[in-house]
Design a protein around this motif. Structure first.
Motif, mmCIF file in Angstrom:
data_model
loop_
_atom_site.group_PDB
_atom_site.id
_atom_site.type_symbol
_atom_site.label_atom_id
_atom_site.label_comp_id
_atom_site.label_asym_id
_atom_site.label_seq_id
_atom_site.Cartn_x
_atom_site.Cartn_y
_atom_site.Cartn_z
ATOM 1 N N GLY A 137 -1.951 4.087 -0.011
ATOM 2 C CA GLY A 137 -3.185 3.868 0.745
ATOM 3 C C GLY A 137 -4.252 3.104 0.000
ATOM 4 N N ASN A 138 -4.063 2.895 -1.310
ATOM 5 C CA ASN A 138 -5.027 2.150 -2.123
ATOM 6 C C ASN A 138 -4.495 0.782 -2.531
ATOM 7 N N THR A 139 -3.570 0.259 -1.733
ATOM 8 C CA THR A 139 -2.965 -1.045 -2.025
ATOM 9 C C THR A 139 -3.561 -2.130 -1.139
ATOM 10 N N LEU A 140 -3.929 -3.238 -1.761
ATOM 11 C CA LEU A 140 -4.410 -4.412 -1.032
ATOM 12 C C LEU A 140 -3.401 -5.532 -1.221
ATOM 13 N N ILE A 141 -2.850 -6.033 -0.115
ATOM 14 C CA ILE A 141 -1.876 -7.130 -0.166
ATOM 15 C C ILE A 141 -2.526 -8.373 0.419
ATOM 16 N N VAL A 142 -2.550 -9.443 -0.363
ATOM 17 C CA VAL A 142 -3.139 -10.712 0.071
ATOM 18 C C VAL A 142 -2.136 -11.825 -0.197
ATOM 19 N N GLY A 143 -2.430 -13.020 0.319
ATOM 20 C CA GLY A 143 -1.577 -14.153 -0.002
ATOM 21 C C GLY A 143 -1.363 -15.102 1.150
ATOM 22 N N ASP A 144 -0.376 -15.960 0.972
ATOM 23 C CA ASP A 144 0.025 -16.926 1.987
ATOM 24 C C ASP A 144 1.437 -16.543 2.415
ATOM 25 N N PHE A 145 1.542 -15.920 3.591
ATOM 26 C CA PHE A 145 2.814 -15.387 4.047
ATOM 27 C C PHE A 145 3.597 -16.381 4.902
ATOM 28 N N ASN A 146 2.937 -17.449 5.324
ATOM 29 C CA ASN A 146 3.600 -18.484 6.131
ATOM 30 C C ASN A 146 4.358 -17.909 7.322
ATOM 31 N N THR A 147 3.777 -16.911 7.959
ATOM 32 C CA THR A 147 4.421 -16.318 9.127
ATOM 33 C C THR A 147 3.372 -15.718 10.053
ATOM 34 N N LEU A 148 3.760 -15.443 11.250
ATOM 35 C CA LEU A 148 2.896 -14.783 12.223
ATOM 36 C C LEU A 148 3.348 -13.339 12.372
ATOM 37 N N LEU A 149 2.390 -12.433 12.503
ATOM 38 C CA LEU A 149 2.732 -11.030 12.688
ATOM 39 C C LEU A 149 2.542 -10.555 14.120
ATOM 40 N N THR A 150 1.585 -11.184 14.824
ATOM 41 C CA THR A 150 1.241 -10.676 16.153
ATOM 42 C C THR A 150 1.200 -11.793 17.182
ATOM 43 N N ALA A 151 1.329 -11.419 18.430
ATOM 44 C CA ALA A 151 1.328 -12.378 19.534
ATOM 45 C C ALA A 151 0.044 -13.205 19.617
ATOM 46 N N PRO A 152 -1.165 -12.641 19.368
ATOM 47 C CA PRO A 152 -2.374 -13.472 19.459
ATOM 48 C C PRO A 152 -2.377 -14.664 18.518
ATOM 49 N N ASP A 153 -1.581 -14.571 17.427
ATOM 50 C CA ASP A 153 -1.514 -15.689 16.485
ATOM 51 C C ASP A 153 -0.626 -16.818 16.986
ATOM 52 N N SER A 154 0.294 -16.510 17.866
ATOM 53 C CA SER A 154 1.294 -17.482 18.271
ATOM 54 C C SER A 154 0.744 -18.470 19.289
ATOM 55 N N SER A 155 1.462 -19.561 19.415
ATOM 56 C CA SER A 155 1.088 -20.598 20.370
ATOM 57 C C SER A 155 2.272 -20.821 21.298
ATOM 58 N N PRO A 156 2.083 -21.617 22.370
ATOM 59 C CA PRO A 156 3.225 -21.902 23.246
ATOM 60 C C PRO A 156 4.392 -22.540 22.510
ATOM 61 N N ARG A 157 4.087 -23.174 21.351
ATOM 62 C CA ARG A 157 5.138 -23.845 20.603
ATOM 63 C C ARG A 157 5.960 -22.881 19.749
ATOM 64 N N GLN A 158 5.396 -21.721 19.435
ATOM 65 C CA GLN A 158 6.116 -20.776 18.586
ATOM 66 C C GLN A 158 5.790 -19.344 18.969
ATOM 67 N N LYS A 159 6.810 -18.564 19.215
ATOM 68 C CA LYS A 159 6.638 -17.168 19.572
ATOM 69 C C LYS A 159 7.074 -16.285 18.407
ATOM 70 N N VAL A 160 6.677 -15.029 18.454
ATOM 71 C CA VAL A 160 7.114 -14.063 17.460
ATOM 72 C C VAL A 160 8.622 -13.864 17.618
ATOM 73 N N ASN A 161 9.396 -14.140 16.567
ATOM 74 C CA ASN A 161 10.855 -14.100 16.669
ATOM 75 C C ASN A 161 11.436 -12.781 16.164
ATOM 76 N N LYS A 162 12.751 -12.708 16.125
ATOM 77 C CA LYS A 162 13.439 -11.476 15.736
ATOM 78 C C LYS A 162 13.133 -11.086 14.307
ATOM 79 N N GLU A 163 13.092 -12.073 13.382
ATOM 80 C CA GLU A 163 12.807 -11.770 11.980
ATOM 81 C C GLU A 163 11.402 -11.218 11.817
ATOM 82 N N THR A 164 10.443 -11.771 12.578
ATOM 83 C CA THR A 164 9.075 -11.279 12.500
ATOM 84 C C THR A 164 8.972 -9.875 13.073
ATOM 85 N N THR A 165 9.725 -9.607 14.123
ATOM 86 C CA THR A 165 9.762 -8.251 14.678
ATOM 87 C C THR A 165 10.270 -7.266 13.624
#
Length: 202
Positions: A137-165
């Motif tokens: 609970g005291n861990t902070l994770i930051v960085g450049d993950f080069n991925t989307l985690l949630t639907a609001p981040d996605s665009s019509p060109r890219q949806k949340v895929n199986k690996e992201t799920t």
């Protein structure tokens, strides 16, 4: 251990290479104008022997390979009472591979990650699984993950895929929280779309 300051400023920046002196100077000047106690850098593109090129910080924890690709670093200001008791580095052996640096003190952990675009969700998931015993609970994770985690981040060109799920499932199992999504549950800002890779990330 001294009392931890309740509010501390942390910057996370993808600097896309720090081998050029002018670029290092510009980064240092930007940080001077936007002061922080902790600064996490991704894609430093420095080798192990070049890590001392980053100046003006009391403590520097780099994770660099032998090639000038990827690489991360955690910079700690001398105004911050952070005494690292554990340091773990993971450096990619391949071109543009993932890098991570984890530092711990008695009651807090900071993990800085860079993951390449290719199969980013899979790499991030495996990295979190490898480090799950260090995360609490005291861990902070930051960085450049080069991925989307949630639907609001996605665009019509890219949806949340199986690996992201699968990554999201791992995040839930380790009991991690996307702080940005807590405060902005539907906002689609800070999402970058690469036309070269046809890929969105945040």
């Amino acid at each position: 251990m001294k009392t931890i300051v309740p509010h501390i400023s942390i910057w996370t920046l993808n600097v896309y290479g720090l081998n050029v002196p002018l670029k290092r100077h510009r980064m240092a000047e930007w940080i001077r104008i936007h002061p922080s106690r902790i600064c996490c850098l991704q894609e430093t593109h420095l080798t192990q022997k070049d890590s001392n090129k980053v100046k003006r910080w009391k403590k520097i924890f780099p994770a660099n390979g032998h090639q000038k690709w990827a690489g991360v670093a955690i910079l700690i200001s001398d105004k911050t009472d952070f005494k690292a008791t554990t340091v773990k580095r993971q450096r990619g052996a391949l071109y543009n591979d993932k890098s991570s640096c984890l530092i711990q003190q008695e009651n807090s952990t900071i993990l800085n990650i860079y993951v390449p675009i290719t199969r980013a969700s899979k790499f991030t998931k495996q990295l979190l699984l490898d480090l799950r015993n260090e995360v609490d609970g005291n861990t902070l994770i930051v960085g450049d993950f080069n991925t989307l985690l949630t639907a609001p981040d996605s665009s019509p060109r890219q949806k949340v895929n199986k690996e992201t799920t699968g990554l999201n499932y791992t995040v839930e199992q380790i009991n991690l929280t996307d702080i940005y999504r807590i405060f902005y549950p539907t906002t689609a800002e800070y999402t970058f779309y690469s036309t070269v890779h046809e890929h969105s990330s945040r």
